[in-house]
Each structure stands twice: as C-alpha cells, then as structure tokens.
Design an enzyme around this catalytic site. Structure first.
Site, PDB file in Angstrom:
ATOM      1  N   HIS A 148     -30.098  39.718 112.845  1.00 24.81           N
ATOM      2  CA  HIS A 148     -28.869  40.440 113.159  1.00 24.81           C
ATOM      3  C   HIS A 148     -28.856  40.931 114.598  1.00 24.81           C
ATOM      4  O   HIS A 148     -28.045  41.771 114.955  1.00 24.81           O
ATOM      5  CB  HIS A 148     -28.690  41.593 112.171  1.00 24.81           C
ATOM      6  CG  HIS A 148     -28.567  41.100 110.759  1.00 24.81           C
ATOM      7  ND1 HIS A 148     -27.362  40.810 110.160  1.00 24.81           N
ATOM      8  CD2 HIS A 148     -29.522  40.780 109.847  1.00 24.81           C
ATOM      9  CE1 HIS A 148     -27.576  40.363 108.933  1.00 24.81           C
ATOM     10  NE2 HIS A 148     -28.883  40.331 108.722  1.00 24.81           N
TER      11      HIS A 148
ATOM     12  N   GLU B 137     -51.721  37.680 128.233  1.00 27.82           N
ATOM     13  CA  GLU B 137     -52.825  37.963 129.166  1.00 27.82           C
ATOM     14  C   GLU B 137     -53.746  36.757 129.326  1.00 27.82           C
ATOM     15  O   GLU B 137     -54.367  36.585 130.363  1.00 27.82           O
ATOM     16  CB  GLU B 137     -53.656  39.155 128.670  1.00 27.82           C
ATOM     17  CG  GLU B 137     -53.038  40.487 129.011  1.00 27.82           C
ATOM     18  CD  GLU B 137     -53.979  41.671 128.773  1.00 27.82           C
ATOM     19  OE1 GLU B 137     -55.113  41.460 128.311  1.00 27.82           O
ATOM     20  OE2 GLU B 137     -53.561  42.805 129.033  1.00 27.82           O
TER      21      GLU B 137
ATOM     22  N   LYS C  12     -54.614  48.584 137.089  1.00 28.70           N
ATOM     23  CA  LYS C  12     -55.577  49.648 136.802  1.00 28.70           C
ATOM     24  C   LYS C  12     -56.133  50.217 138.114  1.00 28.70           C
ATOM     25  O   LYS C  12     -56.214  51.427 138.297  1.00 28.70           O
ATOM     26  CB  LYS C  12     -56.746  49.108 135.968  1.00 28.70           C
ATOM     27  CG  LYS C  12     -56.445  48.902 134.490  1.00 28.70           C
ATOM     28  CD  LYS C  12     -57.740  48.549 133.741  1.00 28.70           C
ATOM     29  CE  LYS C  12     -57.503  48.351 132.256  1.00 28.70           C
ATOM     30  NZ  LYS C  12     -58.718  48.093 131.492  1.00 28.70           N
TER      31      LYS C  12
HETATM   32  O1  PA5 Z   1     -57.232  42.414 127.312  1.00 24.86           O
HETATM   33  C1  PA5 Z   1     -57.695  43.284 128.031  1.00 24.86           C
HETATM   34  O2  PA5 Z   1     -58.834  43.198 128.495  1.00 24.86           O
HETATM   35  C2  PA5 Z   1     -56.918  44.558 128.365  1.00 24.86           C
HETATM   36  O3  PA5 Z   1     -55.621  44.546 127.957  1.00 24.86           O
HETATM   37  C3  PA5 Z   1     -57.643  45.722 127.717  1.00 24.86           C
HETATM   38  O4  PA5 Z   1     -57.716  45.530 126.337  1.00 24.86           O
HETATM   39  C4  PA5 Z   1     -56.979  47.052 127.991  1.00 24.86           C
HETATM   40  O5  PA5 Z   1     -56.707  47.188 129.351  1.00 24.86           O
HETATM   41  C5  PA5 Z   1     -57.908  48.185 127.555  1.00 24.86           C
HETATM   42  O6  PA5 Z   1     -59.142  48.061 128.180  1.00 24.86           O
HETATM   43  P1  PA5 Z   1     -60.412  48.856 127.729  1.00 24.86           P
HETATM   44  O7  PA5 Z   1     -60.777  48.448 126.348  1.00 24.86           O
HETATM   45  O8  PA5 Z   1     -61.468  48.519 128.725  1.00 24.86           O
HETATM   46  O9  PA5 Z   1     -60.045  50.316 127.766  1.00 24.86           O
END
Ligand code: PA5
Length: 471
Positions: A326, A297, A440
C-alpha cells in the site's frame, strides 16, 4: 531441540528471474552457464577463504561448543536475576540481535506478563538520540537491568557514549556492584572496551578477530542476547551449519546462495542497482535491516582488489509485505527497471487466525469470510509476485517452511554466503568498510579525540558551506 532437515529446508524459487517466465528483462540458462568460470572462481575463493582472514564467520557453526555452553549458563543467571536486558551497540553489534528477537520472540514480548515471557524485558539501544536514552531510563530500573555493551572495535563513539552514561548511573546507585550489571562483548585483542572490562572485572565474551560486525550474529554478539530471551541458539547454529552444507557445491544449480549471487551479479551488470527485500512476515521485518547493512557495507566499494576504480554495489531497500503493497508496490510494478525484488515467504505461520462470517449482505466483503488471515497473506504475496512479474520486474522468492531458530539460522547463513560470493564476483574486498571508518574518524576529530589532529585539519580545510545555499 531437533529440527528435520527434510521438512525445514529453505527453498529458493528464481523462476521470475528467467526470460521464459518474465520476458526480455530476464535471464536464460545460457546467461547463467556463461558465468561458469567466474562462478567457479568466486566459489573457490570463498571456499579457500573460509575460517581465514575476515571469514571467521564461516567457522562459527562449528567451533563454539564451549562458548555456547557459557552463554547458555550466563543467560540462565540473567533470566533468574534481572528484569531487563539492554543491548548497547550499533550497526553490526545491534542489527542481528534485533532481527533474531523479532523473528523468534512474541510480537509483543515486552508487553507480556513476566510468567509468559521466556526472559527479561529486552531493549536494544542502537542510537545516540538523547530523547531515546531518556525514554529508556524512564521504563527500566537500572538496578534490575543487565547491560550488554557490544562493540568489536571497542571504541565506537555511540556505544561508548551509552556505556559511559549507564556506567555512571550504575556507579552512583550501586558503587562496586555496578560491575555485576555489565557484560562486555568485544575483541580480545583490540580497542578500549577490553581494557575497561579487564580493569572493571566485567564478565566478557569475545568477538573473534575474523568476524566483522555485519557477519557477527552467530557469535556472542547475537547469541547472548538471543539466549537471554529464550531463543534456542543451538538450533540457530544448526540451521546455519545446514545451509553451509546446502551451499557446498560449485554447481550453481545446487548452491542457492551462489545462484542468488549470480543472478544479482547479472542484474547489477545491467544497471539493476536497487535490491528490495520484502518479507511477508512481521517476524522477518528486521531481517531486512540486518541484510541492508550486510549487502550495502559489503558490496558498496570504490576499488577492486587490484586497485582499479569501480564504484559498485546495490542499494538495499526495505519493504514489508503486505504493508508496503500500500505504499511501494506501485513503484515496483510501474517504475523503472532498476530493481531486483527478493520476496521472503513462510509456508506455515506459527498460528492460524480465522476470518469470521458476519457480512453476508456485502458480497465484496463477504468473500473474505471463511478464509484465514494465513490464506489472505499468502494470496497477497502470490498476487504481488504475479503483478510485478507481469510488469516484467525481476524478482525471486525465498520460502521458509516456518519461522523458527533452524530456518532463521539457514536464512542468515544463506545471505552471508550470497554476499561473500557476490563480493568475490565483483572482485572487491567484501569484508572492509573504509566508508564507515571515514565517518567514525571524522566524528572523533570533531569531538577532540587525541591522535586525530590531522583529520581535524582536513575537516577544517574542506570546502566551506555557503549561506546562499541555505534557504
Ligand atoms: O559492519 C561494521 O563493521 C560496522 O557497521 C560496525 O558493525 C559498526 O560500526 C559498529 O562497530 P563496533 O562493533 O566496532 O562498535
């Protein structure tokens, strides 16, 4: 607990990234020296950014004394009053708690009798598979469960769905007392969970504004679940702080996270767009999942900071030593030269298991007898490292003296700093996730969330699937 910095320091061995060891695929000292200016710039930008904007995570080892005390007290109460502790969250709000639990707690923690566990049974629900939700409800008693709803944005569909389901069950069973079974961990300033938490009077911990999901394990997101299952959270923070000190030099040869970023940067430039994380310890298995989110990310971006198209990033792949020897190592040894493998090793496992004798008539089995499993897993790690190195495949190893809270804290901070430096070297925004937000928002539109009409139109006007391509 106090940990020795001298004996508990992580080591990074990057010999197998160097031409002198691995041959033509590797790098020379001159290649690294040639990056000096870029590295200085990346180091400076991370140094200057620490504690500001979305780099609030760099302050977490230093600025949480009061919060840590509150967490420890809350965890004590939970251990006394509840038999189950369930995290409701996803992505950065779940992967850290899972990784720390697996790293520090007993491998079969939930199966241990109560007197042998340091806390309640522990579950992390990080999906919206209805079968899994039903399965959870089959094994817990909600009246004896504390639920920790974790969401920074306070509106992630998966987490809020789980919250709605759990809250309605609690309400039906416990009425006004339902609120005593829910702790919210969320942003103080944004989203819906904070509004619900205030209205319902939930105990609440805050996720600092400058701490994004994937950088949040060392704030209440990770610290509360960890403390509940008996993890020494002060030890984790001390380890993280130690790694910050270890990485406080612009000299790449003195800064292990900067060196890792530099080597990965050189590799990405040569098209090595796959990064394999292969720990040789079951305790570190889910560090690979946590790291996969952090790396993917943070670096997977299509624009540079100056707005130029770039489409960069390195695909993280998870493997476990020795299990995946393996299944995947054949590919790593003989497949394309498109990967960098990061091995994680542990000098001292927390137990020693001897391999007994009993096969004297079979020399090809008997050679194992008299050794320990510890020797076997170490030999297999070294042997795999040797095999992929012989095949000319780039790899390096990070060794933990042993797996404990202090070394775990170091490892988490090492990877977070490496990611920050790597993002700076790529000149991208390491801390946003527009690609995740797009998905989202599309979900909100599909399920009719108010304010998403435009997105709904966009989806309706997207190219339609054709039946002829479904067979
Ligand atoms: O790195 C990120 O921001 C995302 O992967 C969030 O962690 C994930 O979408 C969850 O978001 P939130 O903590 O707002 O529910």
């Amino acid at each position: 607990m106090r940990y020795s910095k001298k004996t508990m320091k992580l080591r990074m061995d990057y010999n197998n990234m160097m031409q002198s060891v691995i041959g033509k695929e590797g790098y020379t000292d001159e290649d690294i020296n040639a990056l000096e200016q870029e590295l200085n710039k990346a180091f400076d930008s991370v140094e200057q950014g620490k504690g500001k904007g979305m780099m609030g995570w760099a302050d977490l080892p230093y600025n949480q004394d009061a919060i840590v005390e509150d967490i420890i007290e809350t965890a004590k109460d939970i251990r006394k009053n509840f038999e189950y502790f369930v995290v409701l969250g996803i992505g950065g709000s779940a992967l850290g708690p899972i990784a720390a639990f697996q790293a520090i707690c007993h491998m079969h923690y939930n199966d241990l009798p109560k007197r042998k566990r340091k806390g309640p049974k522990f579950y992390v629900e990080d999906n919206v598979d209805p079968e899994r939700m039903e399965a959870l409800l089959d094994v817990i008693d909600v009246e004896k469960t504390m639920f920790n709803v974790i969401t920074k944005s306070g509106s992630t569909s998966e987490t809020m769905t789980q919250y709605l389901i759990i809250n309605s069950i609690l309400q039906a069973k416990l009425g006004d007392k339902a609120k005593e079974h829910i702790i919210a961990t969320t942003s103080k300033n944004a989203g819906n969970l904070i509004k619900i938490a205030i209205k319902e009077d939930y105990k609440t911990f805050y996720i600092p504004d400058g701490v994004g999901g994937r950088f949040s394990e060392l704030c209440p997101v990770g610290l509360l679940p960890a403390a509940v299952v008996g993890i020494d959270i002060k030890g984790m923070l001390a380890g993280a702080k130690f790694m910050m000190e270890e990485c406080d030099s612009a000299n790449v040869r003195k800064n292990p996270a900067l060196m890792a970023a530099a080597l990965q940067h050189l590799s990405m430039k040569k098209g090595k767009n796959i990064g394999v994380m292969m720990p040789y310890a079951d305790g570190l298995k889910f560090i690979s999942d946590w790291y996969a989110q952090l790396w993917a990310e943070s670096l997977g971006k299509n624009k540079t900071l100056s707005g130029k198209d770039c489409n960069v990033g390195q695909t993280p792949v998870k493997a476990l030593g020795v299990t995946d020897q393996h299944s995947q190592v054949q590919l790593y040894a003989e497949g394309p030269f498109d990967k960098v493998i990061t091995f994680l090793g542990v000098d001292e496992y927390r137990t020693t298991v001897e391999i007994p004798s009993g096969c004297e008539d079979y020399p090809n089995v008997n050679f194992l007898c008299g050794h320990t499993m510890n020797e076997l897993i170490q030999a297999e790690r070294k042997a795999t490292e040797y095999a992929v190195t012989k095949a000319g495949k780039l790899n390096y190893t990070v060794m933990l003296p042993t797996l404990n809270e202090f070394t775990l804290g170091q490892l988490l901070m090492y990877f977070m700093l490496q990611t920050a430096y790597a993002g700076a070297l790529l000149n991208i925004d390491t801390f946003n996730q527009p690609g995740v937000e797009e998905g989202k928002n599309a979900t909100y539109a599909l399920l009719g969330r108010p304010g998403y009409d435009e997105k709904r139109m966009e989806l309706a006007n997207a190219p339609q699937k054709q039946n002829k391509y479904v067979i």
